[in-house]
Scaffold this active site. Sequence first.
Site, short mmCIF file in Angstrom:
data_model
loop_
_atom_site.label_atom_id
_atom_site.label_comp_id
_atom_site.label_asym_id
_atom_site.label_seq_id
_atom_site.Cartn_x
_atom_site.Cartn_y
_atom_site.Cartn_z
N SER A 462 -26.98 -65.80 43.07
CA SER A 462 -28.04 -65.49 42.11
C SER A 462 -28.86 -64.31 42.65
CB SER A 462 -28.90 -66.73 41.85
OG SER A 462 -29.68 -66.56 40.69
N ASP A 547 -21.66 -68.69 32.83
CA ASP A 547 -23.02 -68.55 33.37
C ASP A 547 -23.98 -68.05 32.28
OD1 ASP A 547 -25.34 -67.94 34.77
OD2 ASP A 547 -24.26 -67.16 36.50
N HIS A 579 -23.58 -71.09 36.55
CA HIS A 579 -24.39 -70.39 37.56
C HIS A 579 -24.32 -71.14 38.89
CE1 HIS A 579 -27.27 -67.31 38.56
NE2 HIS A 579 -28.11 -68.20 39.05
#
Length: 580
Positions: A462, A547, A579
Amino acid sequence: YASPNLSPDGKYLAYLAPSKDSGVLNVFIRNTSDKDESKVRMVTSDKSRGIRQYFWAQDSETLLYMQDFEGDENFHLWGIDATSEKAEARDLTPGENIKASSVITNKRYPNELLVGTNERNPAIFDMYRCKYNDPENAALVLDTENPGDVVGWGSEDESFEIREATVRNPADSSNTVRVRDDTKSEWRDLVTFPYGEDGGVIEFCKDNGKSCWMTSSVGRETTALLQVDLKTGETIKEISYNEKSDVQGIVLDQDTKKIKAVSYNYARTERVFFDKDLEADYEKLKELGPEGAEVGVGSKTRDEKLWTVSFSRSDGPTEYCLYDQVKKEITSLFVSVPELLQYKFSLMEDVRIKARDGLELVGYLTRAKKDEKTPLILMVHGGPWARDSYGFTGTAQWFANRGYATLQVNFRGSTGYGKSFLHKGDKEWGVGTMQHDLTDAVKWAIDEGIADPDKVCIYGGSYGGYACLAGLAFTPDLYKCGVDIVGPSNVKTLLDSIPAYWGPIRNQMLLQIGDVDADEEFNKKISPLFHVDAIKAPLLIGQGANDPRVKQAEADQIAFSMKEKGIPVEYVLYPDEGHG
């Protein structure tokens, strides 16, 4: 094994474990008093991503859990009768592209729950009431409609009514707490937290609607726990404050609403007790558990006579036990990963690192060897408005087993260290001080003789993936390789593709990241995609096709650009993941 959870009446114990047929995490239960493994029963039947969020309903018979589809983060609330072997799970928040959130249960109303969904408007969440254990009448009933600016809801415990709302002003990114006396009364603004301040309601006090418990950073550097007048918004009393750390956790008496303990976490968890009996229980648990282990309380029965507790340490798997609060005895349940007991792991060290401007950074170091320098992996946390904490980190131990040291650092912009530390990260992505902190952490490890300067990798997911890309693009001589997991490569396209329900916080993200909407040059300055030519080190990219936060395009565009330019990159796309 993970997340042991007692039913409110104490009759059943539930926990997460991999199913025997597919190895996917599911919920299992047994009678609390029966240790016969043959009588343990798998209640859920997930065969894909596994279940990670579950909890008991207040009827002590229904298990509630959250599940999305292949990582799309449109979590639905499901319920199943855990006492019946023939029961089937029911979707309590049905519909396509619907996300459930803010599930609230109440022991005084054991047959109802409150849940938020964005069914009416994908950008905002209304609150619904649900008779979850009555299949014929379990349809959601609208309880409180979102006027369009509410980003969080809270209930009053005695009435089980929605009486508190957190409102986001998109124009200035301030947050306002609204309250009302009952469902027939008008909402009123209680306290406003301007952008840069932090706080919110924790719970209504049990004093006939006169006050509430609230955290607030206004007038101080970190959040304090306060008692606040519900009519005026004025502070009645400061309950607890730590000058180096925000309030991390609060333990309340579920009946009297009195404060029993407050926890903080600068480098490790610290507790301030206001209840001598609770303090004595924690001291007893420290005595009964493994030496040096951190005590955690997971669940309690309604009468609080039986608890699930965890003993965690940085150099081994977590141990779970039942604690008889009356007899002051523990009974072992299981170890999180029993296969790991045969191995020796490295102790995590909490370290202090000085950034180039003198700011103190808390870091966590896991070493393969202490008597010589080794290759180093800088493992960057996501968020970035999050933090790393002390404890067993499987990835770091895996690296240590293979001869690598791992350094995790809470760079400026991380949460938990007060408002100045958090907002020192504003507009400092990529080429600013947030990335400088990571560079300085690597140089610290080199200067301390921990890291081989010729063998440093940057790794993260991320925001950590973004930091990896930024590290390779903006400090190309520092790293020998990088691993980017679901990291954005172009900040503007990232923000243009966020889910609708992130809309209310988009302007705040622009204040924290920088206005990539209005300033194209700034976006190009901080987005690694526009600096691919500077990358020298090989890169591994991992991306989930589903995601919803960092879309596949973020990985596609930088991977394809690097391949076109002949820069070594390996790109792995997972079709059934989100994600992470």
